[in-house]
Structure formats: C-alpha cells, structure tokens
Scaffold this active site. Structure first.
Site, mmCIF file in Angstrom:
data_model
loop_
_atom_site.group_PDB
_atom_site.id
_atom_site.type_symbol
_atom_site.label_atom_id
_atom_site.label_comp_id
_atom_site.label_asym_id
_atom_site.label_seq_id
_atom_site.Cartn_x
_atom_site.Cartn_y
_atom_site.Cartn_z
ATOM 1 N N THR A 1 0.842 -1.195 0.000
ATOM 2 C CA THR A 1 0.000 0.000 0.000
ATOM 3 C C THR A 1 0.878 1.246 0.000
ATOM 4 O O THR A 1 1.846 1.334 0.761
ATOM 5 C CB THR A 1 -0.920 0.033 1.232
ATOM 6 O OG1 THR A 1 -1.821 -1.078 1.168
ATOM 7 C CG2 THR A 1 -1.743 1.322 1.274
ATOM 8 N N PHE B 1 1.117 5.107 0.859
ATOM 9 C CA PHE B 1 0.519 6.139 1.700
ATOM 10 C C PHE B 1 1.091 7.502 1.315
ATOM 11 O O PHE B 1 2.239 7.595 0.862
ATOM 12 C CB PHE B 1 0.834 5.891 3.182
ATOM 13 C CG PHE B 1 0.179 4.668 3.759
ATOM 14 C CD1 PHE B 1 -0.992 4.787 4.501
ATOM 15 C CD2 PHE B 1 0.740 3.412 3.591
ATOM 16 C CE1 PHE B 1 -1.598 3.666 5.054
ATOM 17 C CE2 PHE B 1 0.139 2.290 4.131
ATOM 18 C CZ PHE B 1 -1.031 2.424 4.869
#
Length: 286
Positions: A174, A176
């Site tokens: 992921t 960010f």
C-alpha cells in the site's frame, strides 16, 4: 513537559495505517480517527501535526474517496511511504486452525487472502476494517471465529496468530501519502522528486491529448494518471497525476505551462522526495 506530536490515520489501533505511522514517524503518536473526513479534520483543527492516508494498493487499486476528499481538504502532500502488507490470521488463545470456521476482516483484506481462505475452508465475513475485526474477535472470545489483521493488531488485542502472511500476492503493498497543513516543497536540488497535482481539461475535442503532449515533448515521466467525475457531471472530469520532477525545473515547468493552456484548473498538491521503495523498484525494473 513537551507534548508528543501526533499523526492522524483512519481506523482503529492496530490497523495497517497505524503500522505505517509507527514505521515512518517513530517520534509521533498515532491518532486513530473513525473516517477519512475525521483525519482531515484532525489535521485542520491542529489535533495532529501530520496525517497518513492510503492512496493505492498494488492488488486492490486506488482507495475510494481519497481522490474526492484530498483536493479540497486544504492540506498538502509532503512525503510518501510504501508499506508491504502482511495479513495474519488470528483468533482467541484457545482457538486452533481446526476450531475456526470464519474469518472476519475488511472486504479488501478478504479479497487479498481469497485463495488461502479457500484452502483453509474458512467462510469470509466482511467488516468495517481489519483492526476493528481483531478487537471484536478478542471481545467475543469465540474459538470458531478468526480475524485477518496486522501483527500489531494481534499484539494489541492479545490474539494468537494461527497462520502468518496469508496474503495471496507477496507484492501486496500500500502506498501512503503524508499530509501537512502547510506546503513543504522539497528543494529543486533534490535528485528524485515526485510532483502530485490535479487538473481539469477544458471540454473541447482532444483536450486531454493536447494537454499531456507537453510532458512527452519535455521528457517528463508520468507515473500516475487517474480520472474521476466531479460534482456528478459527466462533462466535468478531474485528473490526479504524479510525475517525476520539480515544478521549478525547466522541463516540468514548460510541461505544466502547456497543460495550463488546455485546462480549466491546475492545483499542485505536493512536491516531495520519492520514497526509497519507489526508487528500489525503478532500479530493479531498469
């Protein structure tokens, strides 16, 4: 006594966003917020100095709502951080792989572990988030129910990890972005820079093609281009874009000037250093 600075994230303690905050900003205290709107509000109201928001995942794609919320949030991107996501199957201390029948988690986490859950003959149960599922399983104490969450969540809620790293794709990562109330553009002298901006092209034929031409002619590498509807209008499309380079460097400055000629609006959301993870992937690809 000096108070610890805080970094806001969406979710409950033990969420992957919490883990990202702890890894990237060890001197900051993570501040859990129920929704993404609450994260932005915490930053604007000075309850937190920074915010950590997931923007995309290598398996599930972009994170819903962020593209709509961020441009009008009054905040600025100052950094990026990549977190390899490792899902743990956890349950109460007395549980075993033979006793559990269901696995509860956020719908994206369940999807990322679909093959493993099928092999274990576990029924998927969708919930609001990963860490919240871990908390609920701990509170209920039912040995037939398991949760999928981070190792941090297992530690916080005192659950036993029955099976580690159950994600189907090991590249599951992921990305960010780190937000601040004030813009903090990295120096143009910095070697590897990412510029993020949003723009709306004018509603004329071939406007997008013409608007993006300047990036090609000026040798600017575009790493991300996503479109989404604005205000429910099919003729009003906004684009979110990441490019390599600094707006004060001649090549990118010329490309942005050409983009502006064919666009109704351009707004730079952040100019920040490229993360080490990004650079390592780029080097491997080359």
């Amino acid at each position: 006594m000096r108070q610890t600075k805080k970094i806001a994230f969406q979710g409950e303690p033990g969420a992957n966003s919490d883990l990202a905050c702890r890894k990237a900003y060890r001197a900051y205290e993570p501040l859990p917020c129920p929704t993404f709107e609450d994260v932005f509000a915490a930053l604007r109201s000075r309850r937190a100095e920074l915010a950590m928001i997931p923007i995309e995942n290598s398996v599930a794609g972009r994170v819903a709502d962020i593209h709509h919320l961020m441009p009008n949030s009054g905040t600025h991107i100052i950094a990026e951080f990549f977190l390899p996501v490792r899902h743990q199957l956890m349950a109460p201390k007395a549980a075993t792989l033979k006793t559990v029948k269901t696995a509860q988690s956020h719908i994206q986490a369940l999807g990322q572990c679909r093959n493993t859950l099928r092999k274990l003959h576990l029924k998927s149960v969708a919930a609001a988030d990963t860490a919240g599922s871990a908390r609920e399983i701990a509170e209920e104490g039912d040995i037939t129910r398991a949760a999928i969450a981070s190792e941090l969540a297992a530690k916080i809620y005192k659950l036993k990890i029955l099976k580690r790293n159950i994600e189907d794709e090991k590249h599951n990562t992921t990305r960010f972005i780190v937000l601040s109330r004030k813009a903090r553009w990295v120096s143009r002298a910095h070697k590897d820079v990412i510029t993020t901006f949003v723009f709306q092209v004018r509603n004329i034929p071939a406007a997008l093609y013409k608007a993006l031409g300047g990036f090609a002619t000026n040798g600017i590498n575009m790493t991300k281009l996503e479109s989404y509807m604005v205000g429910g209008q099919f003729t009003a499309t906004q684009f979110l874009c990441d490019v390599e380079g600094h707006p004060e460097q001649p090549a990118l400055r010329r490309a942005l000037e050409e983009l502006a000629f064919f666009s109704r609006e351009i707004r730079v959301l952040g100019v920040y250093p490229a993360a080490a993870f990004r650079l390592a992937q780029k080097a491997a690809a080359d």
